[in-house]
Design a protein around this motif. Structure first.
Motif, mmCIF file in Angstrom:
data_model
loop_
_atom_site.group_PDB
_atom_site.id
_atom_site.type_symbol
_atom_site.label_atom_id
_atom_site.label_comp_id
_atom_site.label_asym_id
_atom_site.label_seq_id
_atom_site.Cartn_x
_atom_site.Cartn_y
_atom_site.Cartn_z
ATOM 1 N N UNK A 40 3.647 6.171 12.277
ATOM 2 C CA UNK A 40 3.905 6.653 10.921
ATOM 3 C C UNK A 40 3.199 7.982 10.658
ATOM 4 N N UNK A 41 1.950 8.075 11.101
ATOM 5 C CA UNK A 41 1.181 9.294 10.862
ATOM 6 C C UNK A 41 1.716 10.490 11.653
ATOM 7 N N UNK A 42 2.510 10.216 12.692
ATOM 8 C CA UNK A 42 3.072 11.304 13.509
ATOM 9 C C UNK A 42 4.317 11.920 12.880
ATOM 10 N N UNK A 43 4.796 11.380 11.769
ATOM 11 C CA UNK A 43 6.041 11.866 11.161
ATOM 12 C C UNK A 43 5.968 13.346 10.821
ATOM 13 N N UNK A 44 7.015 14.069 11.180
ATOM 14 C CA UNK A 44 7.143 15.478 10.841
ATOM 15 C C UNK A 44 8.516 15.705 10.229
ATOM 16 N N UNK A 45 8.577 16.319 9.036
ATOM 17 C CA UNK A 45 9.880 16.553 8.402
ATOM 18 C C UNK A 45 10.751 17.470 9.250
ATOM 19 N N UNK A 46 12.036 17.205 9.225
ATOM 20 C CA UNK A 46 13.008 18.047 9.922
ATOM 21 C C UNK A 46 13.738 18.936 8.928
ATOM 22 N N UNK A 47 14.135 20.093 9.391
ATOM 23 C CA UNK A 47 14.941 20.994 8.573
ATOM 24 C C UNK A 47 16.381 21.000 9.044
ATOM 25 N N UNK A 48 16.692 20.065 9.954
ATOM 26 C CA UNK A 48 18.045 19.973 10.491
ATOM 27 C C UNK A 48 18.931 19.231 9.512
ATOM 28 N N UNK A 49 20.208 19.084 9.876
ATOM 29 C CA UNK A 49 21.154 18.371 9.017
ATOM 30 C C UNK A 49 20.716 16.923 8.866
ATOM 31 N N UNK A 84 0.852 -1.185 0.000
ATOM 32 C CA UNK A 84 0.000 0.000 0.000
ATOM 33 C C UNK A 84 0.888 1.236 0.000
ATOM 34 N N UNK A 85 0.573 2.195 -0.838
ATOM 35 C CA UNK A 85 1.367 3.427 -0.930
ATOM 36 C C UNK A 85 0.518 4.622 -0.516
ATOM 37 N N UNK A 86 1.117 5.511 0.261
ATOM 38 C CA UNK A 86 0.409 6.714 0.716
ATOM 39 C C UNK A 86 1.403 7.847 0.878
ATOM 40 N N UNK A 87 0.878 9.048 1.107
ATOM 41 C CA UNK A 87 1.703 10.223 1.391
ATOM 42 C C UNK A 87 1.468 10.630 2.836
ATOM 43 N N UNK A 88 2.554 10.790 3.591
ATOM 44 C CA UNK A 88 2.470 11.251 4.973
ATOM 45 C C UNK A 88 3.469 12.382 5.145
ATOM 46 N N UNK A 89 2.957 13.558 5.458
ATOM 47 C CA UNK A 89 3.815 14.737 5.674
ATOM 48 C C UNK A 89 4.765 14.976 4.503
#
Length: 225
Positions: A204-213, A133-138
Motif C-alpha cells: 500500500x505504501x508503495x502506491x504511486x499515482x499514474x498520469x496515464x489513461x 483506520x483511515x490514512x493518506x498515501x500518495x
C-alpha cells in the motif's frame, strides 16, 4: 385365435415402450480455476495488467510494488483487476484487487460492514469490534480494516455460498482514486495473513499515482474478437 393373441402382444409392447430418456448433456468445459470456457473468455476480454520485471504492476490509477514471493495469477472473475496467491505456513491465501469503475460498489462504510458480517467468532456471534483506520498515501485516501474469525463469505464457481472456514483473517483496504475506488483484499488462513501483513502494508505504501489513461471499466468490456 392366434391372430388375437399376436395382436394383444403387439399392443402390450407398444404400451410398454414409453419415451426414451434423453441422454445427459455433455459436461461444460472448465478452466483449472473452475470457470467455464465462456466465463473465462468474458473475463479475458477486459485488459489486465501483469507485474513487470521489477515487480511493479500498473493497476490504472496507480502503480504498486508486489512482494517477490507473491505469485501472479490470471484473474478469475470479471471485476478482479489483479490477483495473487500468497503462500505461508498456514496454507494459501489470496491477494485480490477489485475495480468496478467510477461508481464502485457502494459507500466505504457499506462495504466494510458487509466484509465484517462475513466473519463470526468461534462461538457463532458476529464480529462487531472492528474499527477502520483511515490514512493518506500518495494523495489517495485509504481506509483499512482487519478482521479475523470464522469466515463464511466465500462463493463457489457456481455462485453458491461456500463452506465456512475456521481461523481466517482479512486485511482489506479501499483506495479512493479519481478513476473510482479500488478494493484490495488479503484473505486466507490467519497464520498466513499474519505472516504477510507487513508485506501488505508495504505494498500500500508503495502506491504511486499514474498520469496515464484510467483503468478500463470492467462493466463495459471490449467488443468480442
Amino acid at each position: 385365435m392366434f391372430a388375437v393373441v399376436v395382436g394383444a402382444l403387439l399392443c402390450a409392447a407398444c404400451q410398454d415402450k414409453g419415451p426414451r430418456p434423453s441422454a445427459p448433456p455433455p459436461p461444460i468445459p472448465e478452466t483449472p480455476r473452475g470457470l467455464t470456457e465462456a466465463q473465462q473468455a468474458a473475463v479475458d476480454r477486459v485488459p489486465r495488467p501483469e507485474p513487470d520485471e521489477a515487480g511493479n504492476i500498473d493497476l490504472g490509477a496507480m502503480t504498486v510494488h508486489i512482494p517477490e514471493d507473491w505469485v501472479f495469477v490470471k484473474p478469475t472473475a470479471l471485476l478482479r483487476r489483479a490477483q495473487f496467491d500468497v503462500l505461508g505456513e498456514g496454507g494459501e491465501a489470496e491477494l485480490i484487487v477489485f475495480f468496478m469503475g467510477k461508481a464502485g460498489a457502494g459507500s466505504v462504510s457499506a462495504n466494510i460492514e458487509r466484509w465484517i458480517r462475513q466473519f463470526s467468532r468461534p462461538d457463532g456471534t458476529e464480529k462487531v469490534d472492528v474499527v477502520p483506520e483511515t490514512s493518506k498515501i500518495s494523495g489517495f485516501e485509504v481506509t483499512r480494516i482487519d478482521v479475523a474469525g470464522n469466515y463464511g463469505g466465500g462463493m463457489t464457481p457456481s455462485g453458491q455460498p461456500g463452506e465456512e472456514k475456521e481461523d481466517q483473517r482479512l486485511i482489506a483496504a479501499i483506495v479512493d482514486t479519481p478513476d473510482g475506488p479500488y478494493y484490495v483484499k488479503l484473505l486466507g488462513p490467519n497464520e498466513t495473513v499474519t505472516e504477510n501483513e507487513a508485506a501488505f502494508d508495504a505494498m500500500l505504501k508503495s502506491m504511486k499515482p499514474n498520469k496515464t489513461a484510467e483503468a478500463p471499466d470492467p462493466k463495459k468490456p471490449a467488443d468480442k474478437p
